[in-house]
Design a protein around this motif. Sequence first.
Motif, mmCIF file in Angstrom:
data_model
loop_
_atom_site.group_PDB
_atom_site.id
_atom_site.type_symbol
_atom_site.label_atom_id
_atom_site.label_comp_id
_atom_site.label_asym_id
_atom_site.label_seq_id
_atom_site.Cartn_x
_atom_site.Cartn_y
_atom_site.Cartn_z
ATOM 1 N N ALA A 179 0.826 -1.196 0.000
ATOM 2 C CA ALA A 179 0.000 0.000 0.000
ATOM 3 C C ALA A 179 0.867 1.256 0.000
ATOM 4 O O ALA A 179 0.555 2.245 -0.673
ATOM 5 C CB ALA A 179 -0.930 -0.007 1.207
ATOM 6 N N ALA A 180 1.974 1.228 0.744
ATOM 7 C CA ALA A 180 2.867 2.386 0.796
ATOM 8 C C ALA A 180 3.481 2.661 -0.574
ATOM 9 O O ALA A 180 3.546 3.820 -1.016
ATOM 10 C CB ALA A 180 3.960 2.155 1.834
ATOM 11 N N PHE A 181 3.921 1.623 -1.235
ATOM 12 C CA PHE A 181 4.501 1.808 -2.570
ATOM 13 C C PHE A 181 3.436 2.269 -3.568
ATOM 14 O O PHE A 181 3.713 3.132 -4.413
ATOM 15 C CB PHE A 181 5.164 0.520 -3.045
ATOM 16 C CG PHE A 181 6.589 0.366 -2.583
ATOM 17 C CD1 PHE A 181 7.642 0.874 -3.332
ATOM 18 C CD2 PHE A 181 6.884 -0.277 -1.390
ATOM 19 C CE1 PHE A 181 8.952 0.752 -2.911
ATOM 20 C CE2 PHE A 181 8.196 -0.415 -0.953
ATOM 21 C CZ PHE A 181 9.234 0.103 -1.709
ATOM 22 N N ALA A 182 2.238 1.697 -3.467
ATOM 23 C CA ALA A 182 1.180 2.076 -4.402
ATOM 24 C C ALA A 182 0.762 3.528 -4.214
ATOM 25 O O ALA A 182 0.321 4.185 -5.167
ATOM 26 C CB ALA A 182 -0.026 1.153 -4.218
ATOM 27 N N ALA A 183 0.895 4.038 -2.987
ATOM 28 C CA ALA A 183 0.491 5.414 -2.692
ATOM 29 C C ALA A 183 1.612 6.421 -2.930
ATOM 30 O O ALA A 183 1.415 7.611 -2.704
ATOM 31 C CB ALA A 183 0.024 5.514 -1.243
ATOM 32 N N ALA A 184 2.758 5.961 -3.383
ATOM 33 C CA ALA A 184 3.920 6.845 -3.494
ATOM 34 C C ALA A 184 3.642 8.062 -4.364
ATOM 35 O O ALA A 184 3.999 9.187 -4.013
ATOM 36 C CB ALA A 184 5.118 6.069 -4.037
ATOM 37 N N GLU A 185 2.987 7.864 -5.492
ATOM 38 C CA GLU A 185 2.731 8.986 -6.400
ATOM 39 C C GLU A 185 1.748 9.979 -5.801
ATOM 40 O O GLU A 185 1.754 11.163 -6.168
ATOM 41 C CB GLU A 185 2.198 8.485 -7.745
ATOM 42 C CG GLU A 185 2.155 9.561 -8.811
ATOM 43 C CD GLU A 185 1.579 9.082 -10.128
ATOM 44 O OE1 GLU A 185 1.455 9.913 -11.047
ATOM 45 O OE2 GLU A 185 1.242 7.891 -10.238
ATOM 46 N N ALA A 186 0.909 9.516 -4.862
ATOM 47 C CA ALA A 186 -0.005 10.429 -4.178
ATOM 48 C C ALA A 186 0.683 11.181 -3.051
ATOM 49 O O ALA A 186 0.308 12.313 -2.728
ATOM 50 C CB ALA A 186 -1.209 9.653 -3.635
ATOM 51 N N ASN A 187 1.681 10.571 -2.442
ATOM 52 C CA ASN A 187 2.343 11.184 -1.292
ATOM 53 C C ASN A 187 3.467 12.134 -1.670
ATOM 54 O O ASN A 187 3.810 13.021 -0.887
ATOM 55 C CB ASN A 187 2.880 10.090 -0.369
ATOM 56 C CG ASN A 187 1.777 9.432 0.436
ATOM 57 O OD1 ASN A 187 0.777 10.051 0.754
ATOM 58 N ND2 ASN A 187 1.948 8.161 0.760
ATOM 59 N N VAL A 188 4.063 11.924 -2.832
ATOM 60 C CA VAL A 188 5.137 12.799 -3.311
ATOM 61 C C VAL A 188 4.628 13.531 -4.545
ATOM 62 O O VAL A 188 4.192 12.896 -5.517
ATOM 63 C CB VAL A 188 6.406 11.990 -3.631
ATOM 64 C CG1 VAL A 188 7.464 12.880 -4.258
ATOM 65 C CG2 VAL A 188 6.948 11.346 -2.365
ATOM 66 N N TRP A 189 4.678 14.845 -4.521
ATOM 67 C CA TRP A 189 4.093 15.635 -5.600
ATOM 68 C C TRP A 189 5.027 15.777 -6.800
ATOM 69 O O TRP A 189 4.610 15.667 -7.932
ATOM 70 C CB TRP A 189 3.718 17.019 -5.078
ATOM 71 C CG TRP A 189 3.143 17.938 -6.105
ATOM 72 C CD1 TRP A 189 3.752 19.010 -6.681
ATOM 73 C CD2 TRP A 189 1.843 17.847 -6.691
ATOM 74 N NE1 TRP A 189 2.920 19.608 -7.594
ATOM 75 C CE2 TRP A 189 1.736 18.908 -7.613
ATOM 76 C CE3 TRP A 189 0.764 16.975 -6.532
ATOM 77 C CZ2 TRP A 189 0.589 19.125 -8.365
ATOM 78 C CZ3 TRP A 189 -0.386 17.195 -7.281
ATOM 79 C CH2 TRP A 189 -0.466 18.260 -8.192
ATOM 80 N N ARG A 190 6.298 15.996 -6.545
ATOM 81 C CA ARG A 190 7.240 16.272 -7.626
ATOM 82 C C ARG A 190 7.811 14.965 -8.175
ATOM 83 O O ARG A 190 8.418 14.184 -7.432
ATOM 84 C CB ARG A 190 8.379 17.167 -7.120
ATOM 85 C CG ARG A 190 7.924 18.529 -6.650
ATOM 86 C CD ARG A 190 9.007 19.309 -5.920
ATOM 87 N NE ARG A 190 10.178 19.496 -6.753
ATOM 88 C CZ ARG A 190 11.376 18.982 -6.505
ATOM 89 N NH1 ARG A 190 11.568 18.217 -5.435
ATOM 90 N NH2 ARG A 190 12.383 19.220 -7.310
ATOM 91 N N PRO A 191 7.651 14.687 -9.480
ATOM 92 C CA PRO A 191 8.152 13.431 -10.042
ATOM 93 C C PRO A 191 9.635 13.213 -9.806
ATOM 94 O O PRO A 191 10.073 12.076 -9.591
ATOM 95 C CB PRO A 191 7.844 13.569 -11.540
ATOM 96 C CG PRO A 191 6.717 14.551 -11.617
ATOM 97 C CD PRO A 191 6.945 15.507 -10.488
ATOM 98 N N GLU A 192 10.424 14.279 -9.801
ATOM 99 C CA GLU A 192 11.864 14.131 -9.623
ATOM 100 C C GLU A 192 12.233 13.714 -8.203
ATOM 101 O O GLU A 192 13.356 13.254 -7.959
ATOM 102 C CB GLU A 192 12.608 15.418 -10.007
ATOM 103 C CG GLU A 192 12.140 16.658 -9.292
ATOM 104 C CD GLU A 192 11.045 17.412 -10.044
ATOM 105 O OE1 GLU A 192 11.116 18.670 -10.040
ATOM 106 O OE2 GLU A 192 10.138 16.783 -10.605
ATOM 107 N N ALA A 193 11.300 13.884 -7.242
ATOM 108 C CA ALA A 193 11.561 13.467 -5.861
ATOM 109 C C ALA A 193 11.141 12.025 -5.604
ATOM 110 O O ALA A 193 11.479 11.464 -4.551
ATOM 111 C CB ALA A 193 10.833 14.392 -4.882
#
Length: 293
Positions: A179-193
């Motif tokens: 779940a943490a990995f799947a939510a990564a794009e929601a939790n981090v806004w900037r793609p480069e981060a």
Amino acid sequence: MFSQSIVAVSTEPTVELFVAQTPGPAERTLLVIHGGPDWDHTYLREPLAQLAGRRRVILADLRGCGRSTRGLADDAYTPAAATGDLTVLLDALNTGDTGDTCDTGPVDVLGFSYGGLIAQRLALAAPERVRRLVVASSSILPVPPGAFDGWPDRTRRLAAEAAVWSDPSLSGPELTRAAAFAAAEANVWRPEALPDYLDRLAAVRFTAEWMRPWRAGTLPPARHEDAARQLAALGLLLLLLHGRQDMIFPALLAEEAERLIPSARAAVLDEAGHMAHIDQPTAWLDALTDFLS
């Protein structure tokens, strides 16, 4: 950089907390409370490690998390119990049971996400122990229904996590991790981060201890009732450190709490999501150090 120790905080049941700390003056101690709660503290080490020498940064894994005691009964995992553990930990810091011999006095406390709710409880339960409070990527006010309406990008970014939670083939720590990995794009806004964040997730020791009472509906709410009014009455200096694009706790709630609590100030960082310390590490650390100075 970080020394590590195990600190006993309870005998009924027996609970020991895994504690990491940087060198620094005891009278400038910052206690950091991680979120999850079935995570460990390691995803928060940077940029906080940069305070080493200037501040003594204490990061503890909550009961049931990381390298702290696991395997307790479900009713042992409560916000009140976690708050009690941290109060005892502060006593240990004062008496030298963690390896230091200096009296810390009141400490600064930073609570991140779910840890922000625990931090509020700690400040209200033991106000004499807390010098300043930082509520990071969390909220003092409840999230109202419809708070995220009209944000299709959030719906898209959270879809992967929702699919993981409904997957019957996953359970235990594997479910928490997925779940943490799947939510990564929601939790981090900037793609480069995002690559840095994924590296941090890979190192987290996930558990599923708190998940059991949560899924059973027996986990008490972490939010302290009437927290805004009580914190305002306390007069404790308070920083609301938030990302503008946070998809878990709306940034507007930080700004609303600032209006309600005279001793509070909000620092809302643009181009930053829930993991604002990863999206904008320099600005995040600057806001923190400016408040604590």
